[in-house]
Design a protein around this motif. Structure first.
Motif, PDB file in Angstrom:
ATOM      1  N   LYS A  31       0.708  -1.214   0.149  1.00 28.55           N
ATOM      2  CA  LYS A  31      -0.083  -0.009  -0.005  1.00 28.55           C
ATOM      3  C   LYS A  31       0.971   1.437   0.012  1.00 28.55           C
ATOM      4  O   LYS A  31       0.415   2.241  -0.002  1.00 28.55           O
ATOM      5  N   THR A  32       2.235   0.949  -0.002  1.00 33.67           N
ATOM      6  CA  THR A  32       3.228   2.397   0.051  1.00 33.67           C
ATOM      7  C   THR A  32       4.003   2.391  -1.033  1.00 33.67           C
ATOM      8  O   THR A  32       4.105   1.333  -1.957  1.00 33.67           O
ATOM      9  N   ASP A  33       4.848   3.039  -1.119  1.00 36.53           N
ATOM     10  CA  ASP A  33       6.072   3.096  -2.376  1.00 36.53           C
ATOM     11  C   ASP A  33       7.508   2.591  -1.641  1.00 36.53           C
ATOM     12  O   ASP A  33       8.294   2.925  -2.317  1.00 36.53           O
ATOM     13  N   ILE A  34       7.281   2.007  -0.434  1.00 37.16           N
ATOM     14  CA  ILE A  34       8.554   1.321   0.121  1.00 37.16           C
ATOM     15  C   ILE A  34       8.808   0.117  -0.588  1.00 37.16           C
ATOM     16  O   ILE A  34       7.754  -0.764  -0.748  1.00 37.16           O
ATOM     17  N   HIS A  35       9.984  -0.258  -0.715  1.00 35.81           N
ATOM     18  CA  HIS A  35      10.279  -1.671  -1.453  1.00 35.81           C
ATOM     19  C   HIS A  35      10.390  -2.616  -0.261  1.00 35.81           C
ATOM     20  O   HIS A  35      10.904  -2.334   0.820  1.00 35.81           O
TER      21      HIS A  35
END
Length: 366
Positions: A31-35
């Motif tokens: 749900k985030t742009d974190i890898h």
């Protein structure tokens, strides 16, 4: 921490919380742009199969199949291998796994791995190199490397006996981040939650304070590259960016060269003298030179020195954290290659690895 058939009745779904912990984390990170990456310990200290000497039973039926499982089930962007040092890469089947990972796996085009794949491998082979825990070379390295350190200086996991004095200060964290990115590395910051998944309030405070500073100075951190010079002193470090890429490989260079009209320089000031005059001998003066405080965009008075420039900070209210200056239109620098200079000094070998004589090099360009 997932429903593994190689660990029947000894995983977080069969017993304990009866939850797929890794799967839930994967869902939330999506749900985030974190890898999303996964840490994998090659060995379990007390596993009866691992304790069998002169046998590869443990790697055959436990560790190797589990690595295949986490890739096929969760498709992580990063695989951080650890616990490898007691055995060779042949024992861990590292070559077989990595060959499959990069040629056949569902993440073969995107995955990144570290360098802990068997005794003697760390610092030699991997997508990025860790060399050791808390690694801080103090100079540029030609390969992407990582400074992996802990908030609690004494442990990687939760410690009930931890004291406040055992926790790194915000200034310590900023200093480590600055030194790391100036020399081409990434910083991995570890903290251990308790058995209920709670994060210690002092960890929350440190992470919040570090985050505020990073958010205010993100331009100098994210997407930046090391500069042609890494530092002037132990308290002044640099990163850089290009206004326009020089060519198609500009995003993959080890350091940015200095061109007056194209290179943006960021100077991290970890300590400011009482007279509030900061000397930057590596920055060449030009009539067009512009220096601002990155977080406030305040213009600063600059004077030309015999070597470099001096910046007047006397009118600023200085916080305890590091101050970052944005420097534009500094003089072009030619014929300076920090990697070749480090090799000539004997701090890097021909392959770009730190030598046994390598040490933290401060003021190396003065």
């Amino acid at each position: 921490m997932w429903p593994s058939p190689t660990s029947w009745n000894w995983n977080s779904v069969d017993i304990g919380p009866h939850r797929d912990i890794v799967g839930e984390l994967k869902t939330e990170f999506a749900k985030t742009d974190i890898h999303f990456g996964l840490y994998f310990s090659q060995y379990e200290w007390f596993h009866p199969y691992y304790l069998q000497s002169n046998s590869t039973l443990y790697s055959d039926v436990v560790s190797y199949p589990q690595m295949l499982e986490i890739v096929n089930r969760y498709e992580p962007d990063v695989i951080w291998s650890d616990g490898d040092w007691d055995q060779t890469d042949e024992y861990w089947k590292s070559k077989e796994f990595l060959a499959w990972l990069y040629n056949e796996s569902p993440i073969k085009d995107n995955v990144v791995v570290n360098d802990r794949w068997g005794h003697g491998i760390m610092g030699q082979h991997g997508g990025f190199l860790t060399y050791s825990d808390h690694y801080d070379p103090g100079h540029l390295l030609p390969r992407k490397w990582e400074n992996c350190l802990t908030l609690d200086v004494n442990a990687w996991g939760h410690r009930r006996a931890m004291q406040a004095s055992d926790v790194r200060t915000t200034k310590d964290l900023i200093t480590q981040l600055v030194r790391t990115i100036s020399c081409g590395g990434n910083m991995l910051l570890n903290f251990g939650p308790d058995k209920f998944g709670n994060i210690n309030p002092i960890f929350e405070e440190r992470l919040s304070e570090l985050g505020k500073w990073v958010n205010a100075n993100g331009e100098a951190i994210f997407g930046s590259q090391p500069w042609v010079y890494q530092n002037d002193t132990n308290d002044v470090w640099y990163t850089s960016k290009l206004r326009q890429p020089l060519n198609s490989i500009s995003d993959y260079v080890v350091f940015n060269r200095q061109f007056k009209d194209n290179t943006l320089i960021y100077a991290f000031l970890l300590k400011i003298s009482s007279d509030r005059m900061i000397k930057l001998p590596s920055v060449g003066y030009t009539d067009k030179l512009k220096v601002t405080v990155l977080s406030t965009r305040s213009n600063l008075k600059v004077t030309k020195q015999k070597q470099g420039i001096a910046v007047d900070l006397s009118h600023l209210k200085i916080a305890d954290e590091a101050l970052v200056l944005k420097i534009e239109y500094a003089a072009t620098v030619t014929n300076v290659n920090p990697i070749k200079r480090l090799q000539k000094m004997g701090s890097l070998d021909g392959a770009g690895h730190p030598t046994k004589n390598s040490k933290k090099i401060i003021d190396m360009y003065l």
